[in-house]
Design a protein around this motif. Structure first.
Motif, mmCIF file in Angstrom:
data_model
loop_
_atom_site.group_PDB
_atom_site.id
_atom_site.type_symbol
_atom_site.label_atom_id
_atom_site.label_comp_id
_atom_site.label_asym_id
_atom_site.label_seq_id
_atom_site.Cartn_x
_atom_site.Cartn_y
_atom_site.Cartn_z
ATOM 1 N N ALA A 113 21.423 5.716 -18.094
ATOM 2 C CA ALA A 113 20.950 5.170 -16.818
ATOM 3 C C ALA A 113 19.661 5.852 -16.376
ATOM 4 N N SER A 114 19.576 7.162 -16.542
ATOM 5 C CA SER A 114 18.381 7.912 -16.164
ATOM 6 C C SER A 114 17.166 7.454 -16.969
ATOM 7 N N ARG A 115 17.411 7.009 -18.187
ATOM 8 C CA ARG A 115 16.334 6.550 -19.065
ATOM 9 C C ARG A 115 16.013 5.068 -18.861
ATOM 10 N N GLY A 116 16.675 4.448 -17.885
ATOM 11 C CA GLY A 116 16.330 3.087 -17.504
ATOM 12 C C GLY A 116 17.075 1.981 -18.195
ATOM 13 N N ALA A 117 18.252 2.265 -18.759
ATOM 14 C CA ALA A 117 19.029 1.205 -19.407
ATOM 15 C C ALA A 117 19.231 0.039 -18.447
ATOM 16 N N ARG A 118 19.203 -1.164 -19.005
ATOM 17 C CA ARG A 118 19.375 -2.374 -18.197
ATOM 18 C C ARG A 118 20.717 -2.344 -17.471
ATOM 19 N N SER A 119 21.770 -1.896 -18.170
ATOM 20 C CA SER A 119 23.074 -1.710 -17.525
ATOM 21 C C SER A 119 23.882 -0.699 -18.325
ATOM 22 N N VAL A 120 24.777 -0.020 -17.620
ATOM 23 C CA VAL A 120 25.714 0.924 -18.242
ATOM 24 C C VAL A 120 27.091 0.627 -17.677
ATOM 25 N N THR A 121 28.035 0.366 -18.568
ATOM 26 C CA THR A 121 29.428 0.187 -18.190
ATOM 27 C C THR A 121 30.185 1.394 -18.738
ATOM 28 N N ALA A 122 30.861 2.123 -17.856
ATOM 29 C CA ALA A 122 31.578 3.340 -18.240
ATOM 30 C C ALA A 122 33.068 3.123 -18.029
ATOM 31 N N VAL A 123 33.840 3.172 -19.115
ATOM 32 C CA VAL A 123 35.274 2.904 -19.056
ATOM 33 C C VAL A 123 36.044 4.221 -19.145
ATOM 34 N N GLU A 124 36.896 4.438 -18.158
ATOM 35 C CA GLU A 124 37.691 5.673 -18.088
ATOM 36 C C GLU A 124 39.022 5.351 -17.418
ATOM 37 N N ILE A 125 40.124 5.786 -18.011
ATOM 38 C CA ILE A 125 41.446 5.492 -17.465
ATOM 39 C C ILE A 125 41.907 6.508 -16.423
ATOM 40 N N ASN A 126 41.507 7.754 -16.563
ATOM 41 C CA ASN A 126 41.976 8.802 -15.657
ATOM 42 C C ASN A 126 41.378 8.576 -14.262
ATOM 43 N N PRO A 127 42.214 8.432 -13.222
ATOM 44 C CA PRO A 127 41.689 8.125 -11.890
ATOM 45 C C PRO A 127 40.775 9.211 -11.316
ATOM 46 N N VAL A 128 41.056 10.477 -11.608
ATOM 47 C CA VAL A 128 40.205 11.563 -11.111
ATOM 48 C C VAL A 128 38.824 11.458 -11.762
ATOM 49 N N HIS A 129 38.793 11.247 -13.057
ATOM 50 C CA HIS A 129 37.530 11.111 -13.787
ATOM 51 C C HIS A 129 36.777 9.866 -13.316
ATOM 52 N N TYR A 130 37.503 8.745 -13.216
ATOM 53 C CA TYR A 130 36.894 7.492 -12.771
ATOM 54 C C TYR A 130 36.233 7.665 -11.398
ATOM 55 N N ASN A 131 36.934 8.286 -10.449
ATOM 56 C CA ASN A 131 36.364 8.487 -9.113
ATOM 57 C C ASN A 131 35.146 9.394 -9.153
ATOM 58 N N PHE A 132 35.197 10.429 -9.990
ATOM 59 C CA PHE A 132 34.035 11.312 -10.128
ATOM 60 C C PHE A 132 32.835 10.537 -10.677
ATOM 61 N N ILE A 133 33.058 9.728 -11.694
ATOM 62 C CA ILE A 133 31.976 8.929 -12.283
ATOM 63 C C ILE A 133 31.401 7.981 -11.234
ATOM 64 N N ARG A 134 32.271 7.290 -10.530
ATOM 65 C CA ARG A 134 31.834 6.325 -9.510
ATOM 66 C C ARG A 134 30.996 7.007 -8.433
ATOM 67 N N GLN A 135 31.482 8.133 -7.918
ATOM 68 C CA GLN A 135 30.767 8.841 -6.854
ATOM 69 C C GLN A 135 29.451 9.439 -7.351
ATOM 70 N N THR A 136 29.447 9.992 -8.554
ATOM 71 C CA THR A 136 28.234 10.595 -9.099
ATOM 72 C C THR A 136 27.168 9.535 -9.362
ATOM 73 N N ALA A 137 27.564 8.417 -9.955
ATOM 74 C CA ALA A 137 26.605 7.335 -10.218
ATOM 75 C C ALA A 137 26.014 6.818 -8.906
ATOM 76 N N ARG A 138 26.849 6.682 -7.906
ATOM 77 C CA ARG A 138 26.368 6.238 -6.595
ATOM 78 C C ARG A 138 25.415 7.279 -6.006
ATOM 79 N N GLY A 139 25.770 8.564 -6.133
ATOM 80 C CA GLY A 139 24.936 9.648 -5.619
ATOM 81 C C GLY A 139 23.570 9.714 -6.283
ATOM 82 N N PHE A 140 23.512 9.385 -7.576
ATOM 83 C CA PHE A 140 22.235 9.358 -8.290
ATOM 84 C C PHE A 140 21.440 8.085 -7.986
#
Length: 178
Positions: A62-89
């Motif tokens: 994403a930082s390098r400008g990818a058209r889209s990034v889909t990140a698949v993660e089953i663990n809810p703690v990890h998923y929430n961290f990814i969601r919040q971090t991506a939003r924060g960036f």
């Protein structure tokens, strides 16, 4: 952990202590992206990051400008961290998905230019991701699939195997379709 290059170069990723992921080392990630720099125009690709863990690989794309990034993660703690971090960036085209990777691969109808999978090394049957990605319709023609694994796996006899790269204990098998 840090983002190595792109718009967010140098930003650190600080996961909470309760994340049980084994992120790709900065050394391995930097070398992987040095290889990919010569193969891809990042702004022209759609990326699927499987077993996303901390989201580190997806953030790099994403930082390098990818058209889209889909990140698949089953663990809810990890998923929430990814969601919040991506939003924060401020990543606008970053799509976290909370799902079982194996089920997701069987039902996904979108195609990608690059698929990256970093299953837990001790996950029984993790290598079944390889045929699920390559025998399905996930990769566009000429697309690349990268499977990160330990040194006890060897995919060199697979018909779509292209090359491998090793950085310490981290092994990347590259597959190319078409």
């Amino acid at each position: 952990m840090r983002i190595i290059s792109g718009k967010h170069r140098g930003r650190t990723i600080v996961p909470p202590r309760n994340l049980r992921a084994r992120p790709t080392t900065d050394f391995a990630k930097e070398n992987l992206f040095n290889v990919l720099n010569n193969l891809l125009d990042f702004e022209e690709i759609d990326v699927l990051d499987l077993f996303a863990g901390t989201g580190s690989i997806g953030y790099e794309f994403a930082s390098r400008g990818a058209r889209s990034v889909t990140a698949v993660e089953i663990n809810p703690v990890h998923y929430n961290f990814i969601r919040q971090t991506a939003r924060g960036f401020g990543f606008e085209h970053f799509y976290p998905v909370k799902a079982n990777v194996f089920l997701y691969l069987k039902s996904c109808s979108k195609q990608f230019d690059l698929v990256f999978a970093d299953a837990p090394y001790d996950l029984q049957g993790s290598e079944t991701v390889v045929p699920l990605v390559l025998d399905g319709n996930l990769l566009r023609e000429g697309g690349i699939f990268i499977f990160e694994h330990s040194d006890d796996k060897n995919f060199s006899s697979h018909p779509y195997f292209w090359q491998s790269r090793n950085y310490g204990s981290v092994h990347f098998s590259f597959f190319k379709k078409g």
